[in-house]
Design an enzyme around this catalytic site. Structure first.
Site, PDB file in Angstrom:
ATOM      1  N   ASP A 140      -7.784  18.360 -14.621  1.00 40.28           N
ATOM      2  CA  ASP A 140      -8.040  16.936 -15.060  1.00 40.28           C
ATOM      3  C   ASP A 140      -7.437  17.103 -16.293  1.00 40.28           C
ATOM      4  O   ASP A 140      -8.070  17.567 -17.260  1.00 40.28           O
ATOM      5  CB  ASP A 140      -9.525  16.446 -14.904  1.00 40.28           C
ATOM      6  CG  ASP A 140      -9.656  14.969 -15.485  1.00 40.28           C
ATOM      7  OD1 ASP A 140      -8.985  14.485 -16.265  1.00 40.28           O
ATOM      8  OD2 ASP A 140     -10.899  14.525 -15.091  1.00 40.28           O
ATOM      9  N   LYS A 198      -7.725   6.004 -20.171  1.00 34.80           N
ATOM     10  CA  LYS A 198      -7.903   6.582 -21.540  1.00 34.80           C
ATOM     11  C   LYS A 198      -6.739   6.552 -22.350  1.00 34.80           C
ATOM     12  O   LYS A 198      -6.377   5.231 -22.633  1.00 34.80           O
ATOM     13  CB  LYS A 198      -8.625   7.839 -21.326  1.00 34.80           C
ATOM     14  CG  LYS A 198      -9.792   8.087 -20.064  1.00 34.80           C
ATOM     15  CD  LYS A 198     -10.835   7.003 -20.640  1.00 34.80           C
ATOM     16  CE  LYS A 198     -11.758   7.015 -19.366  1.00 34.80           C
ATOM     17  NZ  LYS A 198     -12.502   8.187 -18.795  1.00 34.80           N
ATOM     18  N   ARG A 249       0.919  -1.196  -0.021  1.00 32.33           N
ATOM     19  CA  ARG A 249      -0.035   0.011  -0.011  1.00 32.33           C
ATOM     20  C   ARG A 249       0.872   1.311   0.058  1.00 32.33           C
ATOM     21  O   ARG A 249       0.685   2.309  -0.781  1.00 32.33           O
ATOM     22  CB  ARG A 249      -0.891  -0.098   1.137  1.00 32.33           C
ATOM     23  CG  ARG A 249      -1.846   1.319   1.255  1.00 32.33           C
ATOM     24  CD  ARG A 249      -2.945   1.235   2.159  1.00 32.33           C
ATOM     25  NE  ARG A 249      -3.009   0.323   3.074  1.00 32.33           N
ATOM     26  CZ  ARG A 249      -2.560   0.507   4.352  1.00 32.33           C
ATOM     27  NH1 ARG A 249      -1.830   1.683   4.477  1.00 32.33           N
ATOM     28  NH2 ARG A 249      -2.304  -0.183   5.236  1.00 32.33           N
ATOM     29  N   TYR A 256     -15.757  16.402 -15.557  1.00 33.24           N
ATOM     30  CA  TYR A 256     -16.127  15.058 -15.747  1.00 33.24           C
ATOM     31  C   TYR A 256     -17.419  14.812 -14.762  1.00 33.24           C
ATOM     32  O   TYR A 256     -17.267  15.102 -13.613  1.00 33.24           O
ATOM     33  CB  TYR A 256     -15.060  14.270 -15.559  1.00 33.24           C
ATOM     34  CG  TYR A 256     -15.464  12.881 -15.766  1.00 33.24           C
ATOM     35  CD1 TYR A 256     -15.620  12.100 -16.817  1.00 33.24           C
ATOM     36  CD2 TYR A 256     -15.152  11.964 -14.538  1.00 33.24           C
ATOM     37  CE1 TYR A 256     -15.893  10.690 -17.101  1.00 33.24           C
ATOM     38  CE2 TYR A 256     -15.715  10.457 -14.703  1.00 33.24           C
ATOM     39  CZ  TYR A 256     -15.854   9.890 -15.774  1.00 33.24           C
ATOM     40  OH  TYR A 256     -16.431   8.586 -15.994  1.00 33.24           O
TER      41      TYR A 256
HETATM   42  C1  LIG Z   1     -12.761   8.725 -17.587  1.00 33.74           C
HETATM   43  C2  LIG Z   1     -12.628   9.857 -17.022  1.00 33.74           C
HETATM   44  C3  LIG Z   1     -12.435  10.188 -15.517  1.00 33.74           C
HETATM   45  C4  LIG Z   1     -12.752   9.006 -14.426  1.00 33.74           C
HETATM   46  O1  LIG Z   1     -11.744   8.126 -14.779  1.00 33.74           O
HETATM   47  P1  LIG Z   1     -12.053   6.521 -14.427  1.00 33.74           P
HETATM   48  O2  LIG Z   1     -10.758   5.680 -14.696  1.00 33.74           O
HETATM   49  O3  LIG Z   1     -13.135   6.080 -15.077  1.00 33.74           O
HETATM   50  O4  LIG Z   1     -12.281   6.169 -12.866  1.00 33.74           O
HETATM   51  C5  LIG Z   1     -12.117  11.314 -15.199  1.00 33.74           C
HETATM   52  N1  LIG Z   1     -12.036  12.258 -15.954  1.00 33.74           N
HETATM   53  C6  LIG Z   1     -12.068  12.164 -17.196  1.00 33.74           C
HETATM   54  C7  LIG Z   1     -11.862  13.489 -17.922  1.00 33.74           C
HETATM   55  C8  LIG Z   1     -12.550  10.908 -17.739  1.00 33.74           C
HETATM   56  O5  LIG Z   1     -12.650  10.913 -19.019  1.00 33.74           O
END
Ligand SMILES: *Cc1c(COP(=O)(O)O)cnc(C)c1O
Length: 379
Positions: free
Chosen positions: A170, A195, A46, A98
């Site tokens: 983000d 992504k 962890r 998001y």
């Molecule tokens: C998919 C996404 C998230 C969340 O990520 P997860 O891996 O699905 O928890 C956060 N911000 C953006 C812009 C995203 O496209």
């Protein structure tokens, strides 16, 4: 080292114990402490795991930060970073954050006592007007989803500095290959590595990066305490994905530009939302702060009633949520990411029933255009 070289050799490019070309999956929870008098390099996974650490070094290097952290998902990264704040604190957040971040802020964290005001962050005056005496953070995302609104990173960071706010972004849609917010002084960069960084639609992962040591120590304490860490297998898959980030992004982005042009010239399409188009309202700002428009194109069918037929007729893109994979992914915001939003609110935000979002993959672009053309033409 140039950026493409750093993608391959930045961080830890081989296993320090064996010389292996790929960092092994250290599938272990605990580590022998030979000399209990000395702090061991690893004691418990962890806190630190060598496979996860290689990924954390890689993302810190690619964002130009001092410390990276890997989590079980993008939402685990974002939620962990929100733990930097305390009950009673207030955040100013872009309207176009998001959906999962919106839910975290307006349900869980609201209940916990963290307050948020959502503003149109493409307008700096709205951001300034929302700042309260207890505001401690600014949280943005650019380009935003699904209409690709652009937020001016320099203007946001100036506001954050003026008011002593922790600035968070983000950076999922761009990846560090195309946009590095630390160059503007942002404090924390967040990613859904699910992504473009992972890039193959085969892993859920999240990352956070700190620009400065003190922020790195704070995020480290939260990561170790909250424990939403990424496992060694998924750390390895994410590391493997990152190695091809530049070539994937270049190819997917080039195809996205061609597809955006094709869509813009199509009579059955009302609007195309892509920061690479010169008539996109944020085009100039985006061009100044990012190295390319990315590989996500949103577009609106003139006749919303034809959307379901188009979704049924396309053969190549996966009709699904998510983005950034080697395969193209076509999603329908009104019925997928924004389904929980009341229709009137959706309409007001421009997320109409005719809107589709295409994450362009690595297929031959001629095949993609032919497939879209057949589906839209036949709609
Ligand atoms: C998919 C996404 C998230 C969340 O990520 P997860 O891996 O699905 O928890 C956060 N911000 C953006 C812009 C995203 O496209």
């Amino acid at each position: 080292m140039k950026y493409r070289t750093r993608i391959i050799h930045g961080g830890r490019d081989r296993d320090p114990y064996t010389g292996a070309s790929s960092i092994p999956i250290y599938q272990a929870s605990t580590f022998a402490q030979e000399d209990p008098d000395q702090p061991p390099p690893y004691d418990y996974s962890r806190s630190d795991n060598p496979t996860r650490e290689a990924l954390e070094l890689s993302i810190a290097e690619l964002e130009g930060g001092v410390a990276g952290f890997a989590y079980a998902s993008g939402m685990a990264a974002i939620s962990s970073a929100l733990m930097l704040f305390q009950p009673g604190d207030h955040l100013v957040v872009t309207n176009h954050i998001y959906g999962g971040s919106f839910r975290a802020l307006t349900s869980l964290f609201k209940r916990w006592g963290l307050k948020s005001t959502f503003v149109e962050a493409s307008n700096a005056n709205e951001v300034r007007a929302a700042i309260l005496p207890e505001t401690r953070g600014l949280f943005v995302e650019t380009p935003a989803n699904p209409l690709q609104q652009i937020t001016d990173l320099k203007a946001m960071q100036e506001i954050a500095e003026q008011h002593g706010l922790i600035s968070m972004i983000d950076n999922t849609f761009m990846s560090p290959y195309l946009q590095r917010p630390f160059e503007y002084g942002f404090d924390v960069v967040l990613h859904s590595a699910t992504k473009f960084l992972g890039g193959h639609s085969d892993v859920l992962a999240g990352l956070a990066v700190a620009r400065e040591d003190d922020m790195g120590r704070r995020l480290k304490r939260i990561q170790n305490t909250f424990g939403a860490v990424l496992g060694p297998q998924d750390s390895w898959i994410t590391l493997r994905g990152i190695k091809t980030l530049a070539v994937r992004m270049d190819a997917q982005q080039a195809a996205a530009c061609q597809i955006a042009d094709y869509l813009q010239g199509h009579a059955a399409i009302n609007n195309v939302y892509f920061p690479g188009l010169s008539d996109h309202p944020g085009h100039a700002i985006h061009e100044a702060q990012a190295d390319g428009p990315g590989a996500v194109v949103s577009f609106e069918l003139a006749d919303g009633a034809t959307v379901l037929r188009v979704l049924k007729q396309v053969k190549l893109p996966l009709v699904a949520v998510s983005l950034g994979g080697v395969e193209s992914i076509l999603s329908y915001p009104a019925k997928m990411s924004h389904a929980a939003m009341p229709p009137s609110e959706r309409q007001a935000r421009g997320i109409t029933d005719g809107l589709l979002r295409l994450s362009v993959g690595l297929e031959d672009v001629d095949d993609l255009i032919a497939d879209l053309d057949a589906a839209i033409g036949g709609a």
